[in-house]
Design a protein around this motif. Structure first.
Motif, mmCIF file in Angstrom:
data_model
loop_
_atom_site.group_PDB
_atom_site.id
_atom_site.type_symbol
_atom_site.label_atom_id
_atom_site.label_comp_id
_atom_site.label_asym_id
_atom_site.label_seq_id
_atom_site.Cartn_x
_atom_site.Cartn_y
_atom_site.Cartn_z
ATOM 1 N N LEU A 220 75.231 12.198 10.142
ATOM 2 C CA LEU A 220 73.812 12.037 9.811
ATOM 3 C C LEU A 220 73.552 10.743 9.041
ATOM 4 C CD1 LEU A 220 70.952 13.407 9.777
ATOM 5 C CD2 LEU A 220 71.667 14.526 7.647
ATOM 6 N N ASP A 221 74.619 10.081 8.579
ATOM 7 C CA ASP A 221 74.493 8.905 7.704
ATOM 8 C C ASP A 221 73.786 9.296 6.411
ATOM 9 O OD1 ASP A 221 74.753 6.240 6.887
ATOM 10 O OD2 ASP A 221 72.824 5.666 7.736
ATOM 11 N N GLY A 222 74.085 10.508 5.926
ATOM 12 C CA GLY A 222 73.412 11.024 4.744
ATOM 13 C C GLY A 222 74.244 10.891 3.489
ATOM 14 N N CYS A 223 73.817 11.591 2.447
ATOM 15 C CA CYS A 223 74.540 11.633 1.179
ATOM 16 C C CYS A 223 74.678 13.104 0.798
ATOM 17 C CB CYS A 223 73.800 10.852 0.102
ATOM 18 S SG CYS A 223 72.062 11.308 -0.102
ATOM 19 N N ALA A 224 75.707 13.426 0.030
ATOM 20 C CA ALA A 224 75.935 14.839 -0.276
ATOM 21 C C ALA A 224 76.803 15.002 -1.509
ATOM 22 C CB ALA A 224 76.589 15.549 0.910
ATOM 23 N N LEU A 225 76.563 16.109 -2.176
ATOM 24 C CA LEU A 225 77.264 16.468 -3.402
ATOM 25 C C LEU A 225 77.880 17.844 -3.191
ATOM 26 C CD1 LEU A 225 77.495 15.624 -6.520
ATOM 27 C CD2 LEU A 225 75.442 17.018 -6.839
ATOM 28 N N SER A 226 79.139 17.986 -3.591
ATOM 29 C CA SER A 226 79.754 19.316 -3.608
ATOM 30 C C SER A 226 80.014 19.694 -5.051
ATOM 31 C CB SER A 226 81.078 19.326 -2.840
ATOM 32 O OG SER A 226 81.676 20.618 -2.908
ATOM 33 N N LEU A 227 79.542 20.886 -5.444
ATOM 34 C CA LEU A 227 79.810 21.342 -6.808
ATOM 35 C C LEU A 227 80.289 22.787 -6.779
ATOM 36 C CD1 LEU A 227 76.452 21.906 -8.691
ATOM 37 C CD2 LEU A 227 76.500 21.083 -6.370
ATOM 38 N N PRO A 228 81.089 23.181 -7.771
ATOM 39 C CA PRO A 228 81.673 24.523 -7.749
ATOM 40 C C PRO A 228 80.609 25.606 -7.879
ATOM 41 C CG PRO A 228 82.773 23.104 -9.358
ATOM 42 C CD PRO A 228 81.532 22.401 -8.932
ATOM 43 N N CYS A 229 80.788 26.700 -7.125
ATOM 44 C CA CYS A 229 79.840 27.822 -7.257
ATOM 45 C C CYS A 229 80.560 29.161 -7.354
ATOM 46 C CB CYS A 229 78.849 27.828 -6.090
ATOM 47 S SG CYS A 229 79.556 28.195 -4.473
ATOM 48 N N HIS A 230 81.875 29.142 -7.569
ATOM 49 C CA HIS A 230 82.634 30.387 -7.654
ATOM 50 C C HIS A 230 82.648 30.916 -9.086
ATOM 51 C CE1 HIS A 230 85.267 27.020 -8.565
ATOM 52 N NE2 HIS A 230 86.027 27.828 -9.273
ATOM 53 N N ALA A 231 82.923 32.198 -9.223
ATOM 54 C CA ALA A 231 83.054 32.797 -10.551
ATOM 55 C C ALA A 231 84.385 32.393 -11.169
ATOM 56 C CB ALA A 231 82.973 34.315 -10.445
ATOM 57 N N ALA A 232 84.427 32.334 -12.482
ATOM 58 C CA ALA A 232 85.647 31.944 -13.188
ATOM 59 C C ALA A 232 86.810 32.834 -12.765
ATOM 60 C CB ALA A 232 85.429 32.056 -14.690
ATOM 61 N N GLY A 233 87.940 32.185 -12.479
ATOM 62 C CA GLY A 233 89.135 32.924 -12.117
ATOM 63 C C GLY A 233 89.264 33.233 -10.643
ATOM 64 N N GLU A 234 88.208 32.989 -9.874
ATOM 65 C CA GLU A 234 88.259 33.270 -8.437
ATOM 66 C C GLU A 234 88.594 31.999 -7.662
ATOM 67 O OE1 GLU A 234 84.793 35.327 -7.101
ATOM 68 O OE2 GLU A 234 85.248 37.109 -8.318
ATOM 69 N N ALA A 235 88.854 32.158 -6.378
ATOM 70 C CA ALA A 235 89.187 31.017 -5.531
ATOM 71 C C ALA A 235 88.055 29.996 -5.556
ATOM 72 C CB ALA A 235 89.416 31.486 -4.097
ATOM 73 N N PRO A 236 88.369 28.706 -5.705
ATOM 74 C CA PRO A 236 87.315 27.699 -5.732
ATOM 75 C C PRO A 236 86.505 27.667 -4.438
ATOM 76 C CG PRO A 236 89.363 26.786 -6.575
ATOM 77 C CD PRO A 236 89.695 28.132 -6.003
ATOM 78 N N VAL A 237 85.183 27.574 -4.616
ATOM 79 C CA VAL A 237 84.234 27.478 -3.504
ATOM 80 C C VAL A 237 83.236 26.380 -3.839
ATOM 81 C CG1 VAL A 237 82.411 28.656 -2.198
ATOM 82 C CG2 VAL A 237 84.482 29.919 -2.880
ATOM 83 N N GLY A 238 82.955 25.520 -2.884
ATOM 84 C CA GLY A 238 82.008 24.433 -3.108
ATOM 85 C C GLY A 238 80.650 24.714 -2.503
ATOM 86 N N LEU A 239 79.613 24.340 -3.233
ATOM 87 C CA LEU A 239 78.227 24.403 -2.757
ATOM 88 C C LEU A 239 77.806 22.972 -2.435
ATOM 89 C CD1 LEU A 239 75.638 26.423 -2.753
ATOM 90 C CD2 LEU A 239 75.030 25.186 -4.824
ATOM 91 N N MET A 240 77.341 22.732 -1.219
ATOM 92 C CA MET A 240 76.947 21.380 -0.841
ATOM 93 C C MET A 240 75.429 21.222 -0.826
ATOM 94 S SD MET A 240 78.330 18.828 2.133
ATOM 95 C CE MET A 240 78.180 19.953 3.513
ATOM 96 N N LEU A 241 74.970 20.181 -1.522
ATOM 97 C CA LEU A 241 73.581 19.735 -1.485
ATOM 98 C C LEU A 241 73.574 18.411 -0.747
ATOM 99 C CD1 LEU A 241 72.823 20.442 -5.234
ATOM 100 C CD2 LEU A 241 71.766 21.667 -3.319
ATOM 101 N N ALA A 242 72.806 18.310 0.321
ATOM 102 C CA ALA A 242 72.856 17.112 1.156
ATOM 103 C C ALA A 242 71.463 16.589 1.446
ATOM 104 C CB ALA A 242 73.580 17.416 2.470
ATOM 105 N N GLY A 243 71.372 15.278 1.577
ATOM 106 C CA GLY A 243 70.113 14.624 1.899
ATOM 107 C C GLY A 243 70.312 13.586 2.988
ATOM 108 N N VAL A 244 69.221 13.072 3.497
ATOM 109 C CA VAL A 244 69.296 12.023 4.501
ATOM 110 C C VAL A 244 69.598 10.696 3.801
ATOM 111 C CG1 VAL A 244 67.728 13.290 6.015
ATOM 112 C CG2 VAL A 244 66.802 11.560 4.464
ATOM 113 N N ALA A 245 69.778 9.664 4.575
ATOM 114 C CA ALA A 245 70.160 8.361 4.038
ATOM 115 C C ALA A 245 69.194 7.907 2.942
ATOM 116 C CB ALA A 245 70.191 7.321 5.161
ATOM 117 N N GLY A 246 69.764 7.411 1.846
ATOM 118 C CA GLY A 246 68.964 6.836 0.779
ATOM 119 C C GLY A 246 68.464 7.808 -0.268
ATOM 120 N N GLN A 247 68.765 9.094 -0.111
ATOM 121 C CA GLN A 247 68.282 10.087 -1.078
ATOM 122 C C GLN A 247 69.299 10.367 -2.189
ATOM 123 O OE1 GLN A 247 67.044 13.571 1.241
ATOM 124 N NE2 GLN A 247 64.926 12.887 1.047
ATOM 125 N N ASP A 248 70.190 9.423 -2.428
ATOM 126 C CA ASP A 248 71.296 9.639 -3.361
ATOM 127 C C ASP A 248 70.825 10.094 -4.743
ATOM 128 O OD1 ASP A 248 73.907 7.929 -2.000
ATOM 129 O OD2 ASP A 248 71.905 7.495 -1.275
#
Length: 452
Positions: A407-435
């Protein structure tokens, strides 16, 4: 997991108040990297002990005289093994380049870090030539994910050593590359935060390429604000003063196509919980059909830009040293041999239309929301033992992040799992230039998810 790690801001404050020195932070990072019981020998392909100590001393002197160069002055940072560092061989996690000439100059990204006062502690291991999302490396070993180390799970790739250098305190932050998710995937699987900028914002000069059309350079760190600081430095921009985006009224598009297919139980539960918390905070989460997402694999069926551009770069090396490559990497590169000039022109045209169609579907939304990776980190041994398991996991793990590169976009992955559980990432993504907007949304979402 990341809330136990120090942020760039907290360490800069400790330095400012003389509760720590760059020399002490650097010694601690190097000690962890050299600990024979730790992951250091698999995390780094080269450590810069003496240069890092010298840089730390310079930083302490500058700080003492009231002249810090930036918010990262004196902080230990690692760089992926595909960035040129003057005097070092850029191996890109491969044995093929082990006898190459040392780089004569720093990559632009490395030079910007050094000019900002970063202490470069070493070069981090990676999937050979960045061509996989798993992080497995048969030449230098595979760093083990900080979660369930007894089992030995993949760190994610291709910026594998980058993520583990941060999770294990060998660096405060790491700089990697992201062609199909190679910053966001290891960040997600290791419980860290990773940012993929709009590709053109950070120069690629001095970086060993995978795909010039898709490559982007970004940070892995402990928080969104850490990523924002490093992103600005890499982009040659002033460090921004970000304001968390209001969650009430935030409009998020959750693609109803593809991105939730095959999600495992742990990812499904963590993602559902994060979604519910966002909605309770006043965010609007709409499921949006994006049929183009289901056509991306067909458009790229011959291997896409990555295979074509990788083969163009590697073809002479393959002719001379094919036996030295990871067989699972060279098999993917060789797919580019069958891509004609006409195929490539068709791909450029198809991508342009695809981007326009996706941008139209998400117009009016502030960001897209999805799991970064649909499964938790699988065991290394199972993937090393089976080509079928390796390529199945690789395709699944790359699937969601790679959509944003295409998509030529930008995106952030941040943790969304509960403490002590397997790591899981939540992705927030935008189109180009929305950094900037994505980072400001990320600040608000991070605060919500960390507020247990």
């Amino acid at each position: 997991m990341t809330d136990t790690l120090p942020t760039l801001h907290s360490l800069a404050e400790a330095l400012r108040q003389n509760r720590a020195s760059s020399a002490s932070l650097t010694e601690a990072a190097l000690a962890r990297a050299l600990d024979p019981a730790g992951e250091g020998r698999r995390v780094f392909t080269e450590l810069y002990g003496a240069p890092a100590r010298a840089a730390a001393q310079t930083s302490d002197l500058l700080r003492a005289s009231g002249q810090p160069r930036s918010p990262i002055e004196g902080l230990p940072i690692s760089v992926k093994d595909l960035f040129d560092v003057a005097g070092s061989v850029t191996r890109a996690g491969s044995a093929v380049l082990s006898d190459a000439a040392p780089a004569s100059a720093n990559a632009v990204a490395v030079q910007r870090l050094l000019a900002a006062g970063a202490v470069i502690v070493g070069r981090t291991n990676m999937t050979e030539f960045a061509y996989s999302g798993l992080g497995i490396n048969p030449h230098y070993g595979t760093p083990r994910n900080p979660w369930d180390r007894a089992t030995g799970r993949i760190p994610g790739g291709s910026s594998s050593g980058a993520a583990v250098s941060v999770s294990d305190g060998m660096a405060v932050a790491a700089i990697g590359s992201d062609t199909g998710g190679s910053v966001r995937i290891p960040a997600a699987l290791c419980g860290l935060t990773g940012f993929k900028p709009t590709a053109r914002r950070v120069p690629l000069e001095g970086t060993l390429p995978l795909s010039a059309q898709l490559d982007s350079l970004g940070p892995i760190a402990a928080s969104v604000s850490c990523c924002a600081v490093l992103d600005a430095i890499l982009a040659g921009e002033p460090v921004p003063s970000l304001t968390p985006f209001p969650l009430r009224g935030l409009r998020l598009a959750l693609p109803a196509t593809l991105v939730l297919d095959g999600v495992d139980q742990q990812v499904a539960a963590a993602f559902a919980s994060a979604r519910a918390r966002l909605q309770a905070a006043g965010a609007l989460v709409d499921e949006v059909e994006i049929p183009e997402f289901s056509t991306a694999a067909t458009i790229n069926a011959k291997g896409g830009f990555t295979a074509a551009e990788a083969y163009a770069w590697h073809r002479k090396l393959i002719a001379e040293r094919a036996a030295s490559y990871d067989p699972r990497v060279i098999s993917r590169i060789r797919r580019g041999q069958e891509i004609s000039a006409a195929d490539l022109l068709d791909l450029f045209a198809a991508r342009k239309q695809w981007i326009a169609a996706v941008e139209q579907r998400v117009a009016g939304y502030d960001a897209m929301l999805m799991p970064t990776v649909p499964i938790v980190a699988p065991p290394i041994a199972a993937l090393e033992a089976s080509d079928e398991a390796y390529f199945a996991a690789n395709g699944m793990i790359l699937r969601n992040p790679a959509l944003i590169n295409f998509l030529d976009g930008c995106a952030l992955s941040l943790p969304c799992h509960a403490a002590g559980e397997a790591p899981v990432g939540l992705m927030l993504a935008g189109v180009a230039g929305q950094d900037r907007k994505i980072l400001e949304i990320g600040l608000a979402v991070e605060a919500l998810l960390r507020n247990n």
